[in-house]
Scaffold this motif. Structure first.
Motif, PDB file in Angstrom:
ATOM      1  N   GLY A  56      -3.909   3.028  -2.249  1.00 56.08           N
ATOM      2  CA  GLY A  56      -3.689   2.176  -3.403  1.00 56.08           C
ATOM      3  C   GLY A  56      -2.757   1.024  -3.064  1.00 56.08           C
ATOM      4  N   GLY A  57      -3.258  -0.207  -3.141  1.00 60.00           N
ATOM      5  CA  GLY A  57      -2.409  -1.377  -2.974  1.00 60.00           C
ATOM      6  C   GLY A  57      -1.701  -1.653  -4.286  1.00 60.00           C
ATOM      7  N   ALA A  58      -0.424  -1.289  -4.384  1.00 58.26           N
ATOM      8  CA  ALA A  58       0.265  -1.289  -5.675  1.00 58.26           C
ATOM      9  C   ALA A  58       0.357  -2.685  -6.281  1.00 58.26           C
ATOM     10  CB  ALA A  58       1.660  -0.688  -5.516  1.00 58.26           C
ATOM     11  N   LEU A  59       0.933  -3.617  -5.540  1.00 59.02           N
ATOM     12  CA  LEU A  59       1.145  -4.950  -6.110  1.00 59.02           C
ATOM     13  C   LEU A  59      -0.170  -5.698  -6.301  1.00 59.02           C
ATOM     14  CD1 LEU A  59       3.264  -6.928  -7.103  1.00 59.02           C
ATOM     15  CD2 LEU A  59       3.482  -7.799  -4.767  1.00 59.02           C
ATOM     16  N   SER A  60      -1.093  -5.526  -5.376  1.00 62.35           N
ATOM     17  CA  SER A  60      -2.411  -6.155  -5.518  1.00 62.35           C
ATOM     18  C   SER A  60      -3.269  -5.449  -6.547  1.00 62.35           C
ATOM     19  CB  SER A  60      -3.137  -6.162  -4.167  1.00 62.35           C
ATOM     20  OG  SER A  60      -2.379  -6.811  -3.172  1.00 62.35           O
ATOM     21  N   GLY A 101      -1.510  -4.408 -12.640  1.00 60.19           N
ATOM     22  CA  GLY A 101      -1.539  -3.037 -13.137  1.00 60.19           C
ATOM     23  C   GLY A 101      -0.467  -2.182 -12.491  1.00 60.19           C
ATOM     24  N   LEU A 102      -0.230  -2.403 -11.183  1.00 64.18           N
ATOM     25  CA  LEU A 102       0.703  -1.664 -10.331  1.00 64.18           C
ATOM     26  C   LEU A 102       0.256  -0.206 -10.160  1.00 64.18           C
ATOM     27  CD1 LEU A 102       3.195  -2.930  -8.905  1.00 64.18           C
ATOM     28  CD2 LEU A 102       4.580  -1.373 -10.257  1.00 64.18           C
ATOM     29  N   ILE A 103      -0.671  -0.009  -9.223  1.00 64.18           N
ATOM     30  CA  ILE A 103      -1.163   1.329  -8.890  1.00 64.18           C
ATOM     31  C   ILE A 103      -0.107   2.031  -8.043  1.00 64.18           C
ATOM     32  CG2 ILE A 103      -2.963   2.654  -7.728  1.00 64.18           C
ATOM     33  CD1 ILE A 103      -4.876   0.304  -8.236  1.00 64.18           C
ATOM     34  N   THR A 104       0.644   2.924  -8.642  1.00 62.91           N
ATOM     35  CA  THR A 104       1.747   3.573  -7.939  1.00 62.91           C
ATOM     36  C   THR A 104       1.444   5.007  -7.511  1.00 62.91           C
ATOM     37  OG1 THR A 104       2.706   4.118 -10.089  1.00 62.91           O
ATOM     38  CG2 THR A 104       3.533   2.146  -8.980  1.00 62.91           C
ATOM     39  N   ASP A 105       0.390   5.594  -8.025  1.00 59.53           N
ATOM     40  CA  ASP A 105       0.017   6.940  -7.571  1.00 59.53           C
ATOM     41  C   ASP A 105      -1.463   7.162  -7.828  1.00 59.53           C
ATOM     42  OD1 ASP A 105       0.410   9.425  -6.406  1.00 59.53           O
ATOM     43  OD2 ASP A 105       0.935  10.413  -8.284  1.00 59.53           O
ATOM     44  N   PHE A 106      -2.072   7.963  -6.969  1.00 60.47           N
ATOM     45  CA  PHE A 106      -3.446   8.399  -7.205  1.00 60.47           C
ATOM     46  C   PHE A 106      -3.668   9.720  -6.488  1.00 60.47           C
ATOM     47  CE2 PHE A 106      -4.219   6.651  -3.008  1.00 60.47           C
ATOM     48  CZ  PHE A 106      -5.325   7.323  -2.518  1.00 60.47           C
ATOM     49  N   LEU A 107      -4.733  10.394  -6.847  1.00 55.62           N
ATOM     50  CA  LEU A 107      -5.099  11.637  -6.179  1.00 55.62           C
ATOM     51  C   LEU A 107      -6.608  11.834  -6.259  1.00 55.62           C
ATOM     52  CD1 LEU A 107      -5.722  13.718  -8.699  1.00 55.62           C
ATOM     53  CD2 LEU A 107      -3.246  14.014  -8.681  1.00 55.62           C
ATOM     54  N   VAL A 167      -8.146  -3.872 -10.151  1.00 48.91           N
ATOM     55  CA  VAL A 167      -7.543  -3.947 -11.474  1.00 48.91           C
ATOM     56  C   VAL A 167      -7.031  -5.374 -11.638  1.00 48.91           C
ATOM     57  CG1 VAL A 167      -5.759  -3.076 -13.020  1.00 48.91           C
ATOM     58  CG2 VAL A 167      -6.899  -1.518 -11.426  1.00 48.91           C
ATOM     59  N   LYS A 168      -7.673  -6.123 -12.469  1.00 49.14           N
ATOM     60  CA  LYS A 168      -7.308  -7.522 -12.612  1.00 49.14           C
ATOM     61  C   LYS A 168      -5.971  -7.675 -13.334  1.00 49.14           C
ATOM     62  CE  LYS A 168     -12.070  -9.250 -12.715  1.00 49.14           C
ATOM     63  NZ  LYS A 168     -13.080 -10.026 -13.495  1.00 49.14           N
ATOM     64  N   PRO A 169      -5.145  -8.616 -12.879  1.00 52.84           N
ATOM     65  CA  PRO A 169      -3.901  -8.876 -13.607  1.00 52.84           C
ATOM     66  C   PRO A 169      -4.204  -9.442 -14.988  1.00 52.84           C
ATOM     67  CG  PRO A 169      -4.280 -10.576 -11.964  1.00 52.84           C
ATOM     68  CD  PRO A 169      -5.323  -9.520 -11.726  1.00 52.84           C
ATOM     69  N   LEU A 170      -3.343  -9.157 -15.929  1.00 51.46           N
ATOM     70  CA  LEU A 170      -3.524  -9.635 -17.294  1.00 51.46           C
ATOM     71  C   LEU A 170      -2.581 -10.802 -17.572  1.00 51.46           C
ATOM     72  CD1 LEU A 170      -3.688  -6.214 -19.187  1.00 51.46           C
ATOM     73  CD2 LEU A 170      -5.609  -7.728 -18.641  1.00 51.46           C
ATOM     74  N   PRO A 222       0.851  -1.198   0.000  1.00 55.40           N
ATOM     75  CA  PRO A 222       0.000   0.000   0.000  1.00 55.40           C
ATOM     76  C   PRO A 222       0.884   1.245   0.000  1.00 55.40           C
ATOM     77  CG  PRO A 222       0.099  -0.932   2.207  1.00 55.40           C
ATOM     78  CD  PRO A 222       0.868  -1.869   1.305  1.00 55.40           C
ATOM     79  N   LEU A 223       0.817   2.007  -1.083  1.00 53.27           N
ATOM     80  CA  LEU A 223       1.721   3.146  -1.240  1.00 53.27           C
ATOM     81  C   LEU A 223       1.027   4.467  -0.894  1.00 53.27           C
ATOM     82  CD1 LEU A 223       3.775   2.100  -4.421  1.00 53.27           C
ATOM     83  CD2 LEU A 223       4.286   1.717  -1.999  1.00 53.27           C
ATOM     84  N   GLU A 224       0.473   5.133  -1.874  1.00 56.17           N
ATOM     85  CA  GLU A 224      -0.102   6.463  -1.621  1.00 56.17           C
ATOM     86  C   GLU A 224      -1.410   6.359  -0.833  1.00 56.17           C
ATOM     87  OE1 GLU A 224       1.750   8.914  -2.408  1.00 56.17           O
ATOM     88  OE2 GLU A 224       3.138   7.843  -3.736  1.00 56.17           O
TER      89      GLU A 224
END
Length: 494
Positions: A282-286, A330-336, A315-318, A265-267
């Motif tokens: 945002g859980g980046a790896l999940s 997907g790797l959610i690394t930032d959001f606002l 975001v489902k893995p592909l 969990p990043l941002e």
């Protein structure tokens, strides 16, 4: 020891500021939406980790469409050392100090993730050409607090500055915590109470009316600085927890294990309305967007703080071909979140898309915009996604000003009125080299999306493309962006 360069009068912490005059920022998030349009962006530009023995620098970018230097870097402020890895940034003072007429948003705070230095940059004397005011020496930080690897900086209403630090000098996560600086960047102490350090460090956000601060988890510096290795996740060197603290007391009241739904969990952001008791992480790896909230049957006392969570976007893995793994997150690394708390935006750094969701019902976000602006699955890439029917596919990614978009969308910043979204494409040099090695040779870029704030939707502005591949000292990696007057990821309201 703190080293001064060109010293100017520091901003006062102004605890006893008057009530009739206003300080920096805006009285409310909605008032900020009526602020002036951005004309400049400050962006951290990195050479550390690229193989170029040059200092990182702060780039000033002209984003005024009426300016003759629009869409260009107009100033570069190199740091005095090589190997810093500038990363995130914050302000010495923001809207949390709006009621303090003596406070002044003057210094941009630049923590260096690798070297541990924390720079204070004077942006007021000449906003188009900022200058170095001073820096905090990492040896002094370690000697006084045991902290290293500084990451996120937030200004406090007291005039102090709080910085999350991700480990100790040896790169162990258990040495992480929060560094408290005074208004002139002198080290005070650790912010959290003794014995209340988080398991891992990364980002944090505080919501004073609810007397709560929540921090997130990346990983141990000795792991993430070497690039990403799934074995390190299995070895427990990355986190999946939220740490709920009393504010401003610094006591950890709750440890929330997000489990496999919230790996890395990043941002983290609360809603901007300071009366609200909910936000997102945002859980980046999940690759999940998780809503956290105060349970309805709990009081607001420190002894009764209870926070729960709910996965609201997945975001489902592909399934993929020609990649290091059979599936790609997907790797959610930032959001606002927009200042009116209507829209949430996030990036999928590996898949390559930026998404817009309407969150007027925070429990049930609705996808209103999505656009591919890079990623590993764009047409022409050797990596292909595999559909449920077994056929492969890739995404169309447009060019801007005749330039192909490199890497994946990473840090984002939204205009105050919510109508323009900016994006860079560098995450962290070691991870850039691993997942997008072309960035080492071609550098980063900044793009801008136009936002439909009525019905929702995203479209590329064809006139803005800031190419950090053309920098005088060679291609650079662009990361976090800030406006001189504050923005929706730097300012907190009280």
């Amino acid at each position: 020891m703190v080293t001064n360069t060109e010293v100017v009068a520091p901003a006062s912490n102004g605890v006893d500021g008057g009530c009739c005059k206003s300080g920096p920022g805006y009285a409310t998030p909605l008032a900020a939406m009526s602020g002036p349009s951005e004309k400049l962006i400050y962006v951290t530009a990195v050479y550390s980790g690229t193989g170029r023995e040059k200092p990182d620098y702060l780039a000033t970018v002209d984003v005024d469409p009426n300016s003759p230097t629009y869409s260009t870097v107009i100033h570069r402020l190199p740091m005095p050392f090589v190997g810093d890895e500038l990363h995130h940034s914050g302000w010495n003072s923001c809207s949390s100090c709006h009621g303090d007429a003596s406070a002044d948003r003057r210094y941009l705070v630049l923590p260096s993730l690798i070297s541990g230095r924390i720079y204070a940059i004077d942006t007021k004397a000449d906003p188009r050409a900022p200058s170095l005011y001073k820096y905090v020496d990492p040896k002094e930080i370690a000697e006084k607090t045991g902290l290293a690897y500084p990451h996120t900086a937030h200004c406090l209403a007291s005039g102090e500055i709080l910085v999350s630090c991700l480990g100790d000098e040896e790169g162990n996560a258990k040495g992480n915590g929060f560094l408290l600086l005074d208004s002139d960047f002198n080290i005070k102490n650790r912010w959290e109470k003794e014995g209340h350090s988080p398991l891992f460090g990364y980002d944090f956000w505080y919501q004073p009316r609810h007397k709560t601060m929540i921090s997130t988890s990346w990983g141990a510096p000795k792991a993430f600085t070497k690039g990403f290795d799934l074995q390190h996740v299995a070895d427990g060197l990355y986190g999946s927890h939220l740490h709920v603290y009393s504010w401003p007391g610094g006591e950890m009241k709750q440890l929330i294990d997000l489990g496999e739904t919230g790996m890395l969990p990043l941002e983290i952001r609360f809603l901007h309305d300071p009366s609200k008791d909910t936000g997102y992480v945002g859980g980046a790896l999940s690759s999940n967007m998780i809503r956290f909230f105060k349970n309805s049957d709990e009081t607001w006392g420190h002894e009764a703080i209870q926070i729960d969570f709910q996965v609201v976007i997945q975001v489902k893995p592909l399934k993929v071909e020609n990649w290091i793994l059979p599936e790609m997150p997907g790797l959610i690394t930032d959001f606002l979140i927009s200042l009116d708390d209507r829209f949430l935006y996030f990036v999928n750094w590996l898949h390559g898309d930026i998404r817009q969701y309407n969150i007027e019902d925070p429990k049930n976000p609705v996808l209103t915009g999505q656009i591919w602006v890079g990623g590993l699955l764009q047409k022409g890439s050797p990596v292909k996604a595999v559909g449920e029917d077994g056929n492969t596919f890739q995404y169309d990614v447009p060019q801007i000003k005749g330039k192909s978009l490199r890497g994946g969308p990473q840090m984002i910043q939204l205009s105050l009125d919510g109508k323009r979204l900016y994006a860079t494409n560098s995450l962290f040099s070691a991870w850039d080299r691993q997942f997008y090695p072309e960035l080492m040779d071609k550098g980063s870029h900044i793009i801008q999306l136009d936002v439909d704030t009525e019905k929702g939707g995203l479209s590329i502005n064809p006139d803005l493309f800031v190419d950090f591949g053309d920098e005088p000292d060679g291609p650079a990696l662009a990361h976090e962006m800030r406006y001189p007057g504050g923005d929706c990821t730097s300012d907190i309201w009280i």
